[in-house]
Scaffold this motif. Structure first.
Motif, PDB file in Angstrom:
ATOM      1  N   ALA A 125      -5.355   7.578  37.773  1.00  0.00           N
ATOM      2  CA  ALA A 125      -5.194   6.798  36.536  1.00  0.00           C
ATOM      3  C   ALA A 125      -5.036   7.760  35.364  1.00  0.00           C
ATOM      4  CB  ALA A 125      -6.406   5.898  36.320  1.00  0.00           C
ATOM      5  N   LYS A 135      -2.695   4.481  26.618  1.00  0.00           N
ATOM      6  CA  LYS A 135      -2.792   3.358  27.551  1.00  0.00           C
ATOM      7  C   LYS A 135      -2.828   3.918  28.975  1.00  0.00           C
ATOM      8  CE  LYS A 135      -2.411   0.533  24.067  1.00  0.00           C
ATOM      9  NZ  LYS A 135      -3.593  -0.191  23.551  1.00  0.00           N
ATOM     10  N   LEU A 136      -3.370   3.148  29.895  1.00  0.00           N
ATOM     11  CA  LEU A 136      -3.614   3.622  31.250  1.00  0.00           C
ATOM     12  C   LEU A 136      -2.489   3.200  32.188  1.00  0.00           C
ATOM     13  CD1 LEU A 136      -6.063   5.190  32.477  1.00  0.00           C
ATOM     14  CD2 LEU A 136      -6.811   2.986  33.419  1.00  0.00           C
ATOM     15  N   GLY A 158      -8.530  -0.139  37.025  1.00  0.00           N
ATOM     16  CA  GLY A 158      -7.968   0.290  35.749  1.00  0.00           C
ATOM     17  C   GLY A 158      -8.541  -0.482  34.577  1.00  0.00           C
ATOM     18  N   SER A 159      -8.802  -1.759  34.791  1.00  0.00           N
ATOM     19  CA  SER A 159      -9.370  -2.588  33.727  1.00  0.00           C
ATOM     20  C   SER A 159     -10.771  -2.103  33.360  1.00  0.00           C
ATOM     21  CB  SER A 159      -9.416  -4.048  34.170  1.00  0.00           C
ATOM     22  OG  SER A 159      -9.935  -4.861  33.147  1.00  0.00           O
ATOM     23  N   ALA A 162     -10.378   1.266  31.465  1.00  0.00           N
ATOM     24  CA  ALA A 162      -9.848   1.081  30.107  1.00  0.00           C
ATOM     25  C   ALA A 162     -10.912   0.524  29.169  1.00  0.00           C
ATOM     26  CB  ALA A 162      -8.634   0.151  30.142  1.00  0.00           C
ATOM     27  N   PRO A 171      -9.115  -5.481  28.365  1.00  0.00           N
ATOM     28  CA  PRO A 171      -7.817  -4.792  28.498  1.00  0.00           C
ATOM     29  C   PRO A 171      -6.735  -5.707  29.069  1.00  0.00           C
ATOM     30  CG  PRO A 171      -9.605  -3.485  29.428  1.00  0.00           C
ATOM     31  CD  PRO A 171     -10.166  -4.833  29.146  1.00  0.00           C
ATOM     32  N   VAL A 173      -3.754  -6.282  31.291  1.00  0.00           N
ATOM     33  CA  VAL A 173      -3.238  -5.663  32.512  1.00  0.00           C
ATOM     34  C   VAL A 173      -1.854  -6.231  32.803  1.00  0.00           C
ATOM     35  CG1 VAL A 173      -3.618  -5.290  34.988  1.00  0.00           C
ATOM     36  CG2 VAL A 173      -5.581  -5.392  33.409  1.00  0.00           C
ATOM     37  N   ASP A 218      -2.392  -2.606  28.112  1.00  0.00           N
ATOM     38  CA  ASP A 218      -3.407  -1.551  28.092  1.00  0.00           C
ATOM     39  C   ASP A 218      -3.535  -0.863  29.437  1.00  0.00           C
ATOM     40  OD1 ASP A 218      -4.245  -2.166  25.384  1.00  0.00           O
ATOM     41  OD2 ASP A 218      -5.138  -3.988  26.244  1.00  0.00           O
ATOM     42  N   VAL A 219      -3.223  -1.588  30.504  1.00  0.00           N
ATOM     43  CA  VAL A 219      -3.266  -1.051  31.870  1.00  0.00           C
ATOM     44  C   VAL A 219      -1.976  -1.441  32.565  1.00  0.00           C
ATOM     45  CG1 VAL A 219      -4.478  -1.052  34.088  1.00  0.00           C
ATOM     46  CG2 VAL A 219      -5.781  -1.291  31.948  1.00  0.00           C
TER      47      VAL A 219
END
Length: 327
Positions: A125, A135-136, A158-159, A162, A171, A173, A218-219
């Motif tokens: 990530a 952002k991821l 990932g959430s 973040a 976040p 996604v 964001d993800v």
């Protein structure tokens, strides 16, 4: 808190790795850094005595970039990346950092630490600079292929990252695809869409590649092949753009005068696009904190990678991920 640093991994190892570790040790008295590698190659860069919160751990072997990752990890039991991973496994370190072979680090982490229950494959990530801040994106190269279920797992992990590390509440996604409409894409993305939609996520739907630099999610979730191409394209495009800007704004005496006025702003943009500011990328899904750094990392990147590792340990990232996985 103890963090193991692979001193032998990376294009500028061990000098830049040692410099970054020294800087981190001086700035964080509550940390204890373990420099793992060949002592005779590390010590010349320590400038005399070590700080009290930095020590050396001998590892006689090094996994080279051209070696087959899994084979090298199995054969070189005393390599710096294997020893650093073992320290985490044994509880002698809380996290590890390396700028060496990504494949070797992933193999060492999988073999040495194992996977979190409920995660089929780990994902790298990375924070991608955008117009709306970092952002991821995941996965960016841990696994070239993925199943729909694995993409959904990437979204869940990932959430959490973040929200807890990047400080983004709820976040957004999104699934990277060739169109924004539901039903777009290949069989993989169509099936993954349904799983992500029904997962406990703030799922926006599909996102196109052109939307990523604007930070419209964001993800961003994708398989490793696509993610790695996205990341490398963004790095190359940013570098080419800055070269063109530098050439054009200094091509005449008049433009050079104007360049003085915009120079501070350009510096801020360059800093925002600098991967060293973000330190390293966590290998999410393994049962331990393993931070992967860019192969060309210098001291600044290592210093910031220590910060990322420290934050992951402090907020108990593993426990946060485990508690947010479907039972």
């Amino acid at each position: 808190m103890k963090i193991a640093v692979d001193a032998m991994g990376g294009d500028y190892a061990p000098e830049e790795i040692v410099k970054g570790a020294l800087r981190a040790a001086e700035a964080n008295s509550e940390l204890h850094l373990l420099l793992v590698g060949q002592k005779e190659r590390i010590q010349p860069f320590l400038s005399g005595s070590c700080p009290d919160n930095l020590s050396l751990v001998e590892a006689s072997e090094v996994v080279e970039m051209g070696e087959h990752p899994a084979n090298a990890v199995r054969k070189k039991k005393d390599s710096s990346i294997v020893v650093a991973t073992r320290l985490v496994k044994q509880g002698d370190a809380d996290a590890l950092i390396s700028a060496g072979s990504t494949g070797a680090q992933m193999a060492a982490s999988l073999l040495g630490l194992g996977r979190i229950k409920g995660i089929e494959r780990p994902a790298i990530a990375t924070v991608l600079p955008t117009a709306q801040g970092g952002k991821l994106v995941l996965d960016v190269g841990a696994n070239l292929d993925a199943s729909p279920e694995q993409l959904c797992q990437y979204g869940l992990m990932g959430s959490v990252y973040a929200e807890k590390i990047l400080g983004i509440p709820k976040p957004r996604v999104a699934l990277l695809n060739i169109g924004s409409e539901e039903g777009k894409g290949n069989d993989l993305t169509q099936k993954a869409y349904g799983l992500l939609k029904n997962a406990p996520l703030n799922f926006l739907g599909n996102i196109e590649g052109r939307d990523v630099p604007f930070g419209r999610a964001d993800v961003v979730v994708c398989e490793g092949f696509v993610g790695n191409v996205l990341l490398k394209t963004a790095e190359g495009l940013a570098g080419a753009l800055f070269e063109q800007i530098k050439e054009k704004i200094t091509s005449t005496a008049l433009r050079k005068l104007g360049a003085l006025a915009v120079k501070p702003g350009l510096k801020e943009i360059a800093q925002m696009m600098d991967y060293a500011e973000y330190g390293g990328a966590p290998l999410l899904g393994v049962n331990g904190i393993s931070i992967i750094c860019h192969g060309s990392s210098k001291s600044k990147a290592i210093f910031n990678a220590v910060r990322v590792a420290r934050e992951c340990v402090q907020i108990q990232l593993l426990e946060q991920i485990k508690s947010n996985l479907p039972k």
